[in-house]
Write an enzyme that holds these catalytic residues in place. Sequence first.
Site, mmCIF file in Angstrom:
data_model
loop_
_atom_site.group_PDB
_atom_site.id
_atom_site.type_symbol
_atom_site.label_atom_id
_atom_site.label_comp_id
_atom_site.label_asym_id
_atom_site.label_seq_id
_atom_site.Cartn_x
_atom_site.Cartn_y
_atom_site.Cartn_z
ATOM 1 N N LYS A 175 0.853 -1.184 0.000
ATOM 2 C CA LYS A 175 0.000 0.000 0.000
ATOM 3 C C LYS A 175 0.890 1.236 0.000
ATOM 4 O O LYS A 175 1.709 1.425 0.899
ATOM 5 C CB LYS A 175 -0.912 0.003 1.221
ATOM 6 N N LYS A 195 -2.136 -1.520 -3.900
ATOM 7 C CA LYS A 195 -3.003 -0.347 -3.822
ATOM 8 C C LYS A 195 -2.175 0.919 -3.883
ATOM 9 O O LYS A 195 -1.202 1.010 -3.147
ATOM 10 C CB LYS A 195 -3.786 -0.399 -2.503
HETATM 11 C C1 PBG Z 1 -7.498 3.353 5.516
HETATM 12 C C2 PBG Z 1 -7.764 3.294 4.064
HETATM 13 C C3 PBG Z 1 -7.584 4.284 3.084
HETATM 14 C C4 PBG Z 1 -8.079 3.755 1.899
HETATM 15 C C5 PBG Z 1 -8.513 2.472 2.175
HETATM 16 N N1 PBG Z 1 -8.292 2.201 3.505
HETATM 17 C C6 PBG Z 1 -7.084 5.666 3.195
HETATM 18 C C7 PBG Z 1 -5.709 5.951 3.542
HETATM 19 O O1 PBG Z 1 -4.860 5.089 3.738
HETATM 20 O O2 PBG Z 1 -5.445 7.150 3.704
HETATM 21 C C8 PBG Z 1 -8.162 4.483 0.590
HETATM 22 C C9 PBG Z 1 -9.152 3.949 -0.381
HETATM 23 C C10 PBG Z 1 -9.449 4.839 -1.526
HETATM 24 O O3 PBG Z 1 -8.809 5.890 -1.745
HETATM 25 O O4 PBG Z 1 -10.368 4.501 -2.259
HETATM 26 N N2 PBG Z 1 -6.189 3.371 5.918
#
Ligand code: PBG
Length: 324
Positions: free
Chosen positions: A195, A248
């Site tokens: 991520k 992601k």
């Molecule tokens: C929580 C999380 C996030 C997303 C999914 N889980 C936000 C982040 O990490 O700031 C983002 C999903 C999206 O942008 O569609 N940590």
Amino acid sequence: MGFPIQRMRRLRRNETIRRMVRETTLSVNDLIYPLFVQPGEGVRHEISSMPGNYRLSVDELIREAVEVEKLGIPAIILFGIPSHKDENASEGLADDGIIQQAVRALKNEVKELQIITDVCLCEYTSHGHCGWVVDGQVDNDSTLKMLQEMAVSHVRAGADMVAPSDMMDGRVGAIREALDKNDFSGIPIMSYAAKFSSAFYGPFRDAADSAPQFGDRRSYQMDPANGDEAMREVELDIEEGADIVMVKPALSYMDLIRRVKEEFAMPVAAYNVSGEFAMVKAADKAGWIDGERVMMEILLSIKRAGADLILTYFAKDVAKILAG
Ligand code: PBG
């Protein structure tokens, strides 16, 4: 042996022949639909930067889930917006928290749909960071205990799968251990394994009201420059017991979707995130692109890159198109 013996256009002559040699197909089975749930009743609040997506109260969430199940989409992933945020992310961990209530209610109403919960503290903390903060830093190991508690409470409420998205080191192993200790050894973990610290999460943070109040997430989410490091992240999560590994965002990280699929032979998920969705919607609205065709092309190419599953805000639209 080349031209004129070889003519690539022979297999593009008509739609039937194109259909015969098509290598990649998008199926409704590939889709996971993200949904946002908040306290209240009759709440259906559209997220301005994510047209067609809403913050829903539990009663409205159930209506939505019934529709999603009817469309044949196999799974949803839930994000919670609590009534109150604090340093301890209390509502995220509580058995009567918004996610736990939502999951319990959903399990009574939809039987086939798999309910996945996002396990992360940032939606519940007052500072908006994904963990326990000590001296302005997110403390890894104390956060693990909170994540364990959160995951167990989600599954106790009935969640079919948990998806940790916090990027703490060791969280997949910690959550696996906690689930097993609580007799939930059959519950899979989909880890947000690679991520990245991405500007593409902007609209999500509006939706979940989860933007960090100080600093940013670069001390725990990955540097967009790093591919080899992503492979190590994925490898570690697999060793710790991840059942599905996620990359992601999706579009700027297609190379990694491919590398992960080739290297590990695991089910691979890709998150077509909020900013990727919002760009298509905005350009479509401006009349600059054909949003529907771009949507199909994007999802198909994420699949071609190697994803088995796609988390996408387009899931309902795609399912309708695929159903003809
Ligand atoms: C929580 C999380 C996030 C997303 C999914 N889980 C936000 C982040 O990490 O700031 C983002 C999903 C999206 O942008 O569609 N940590």
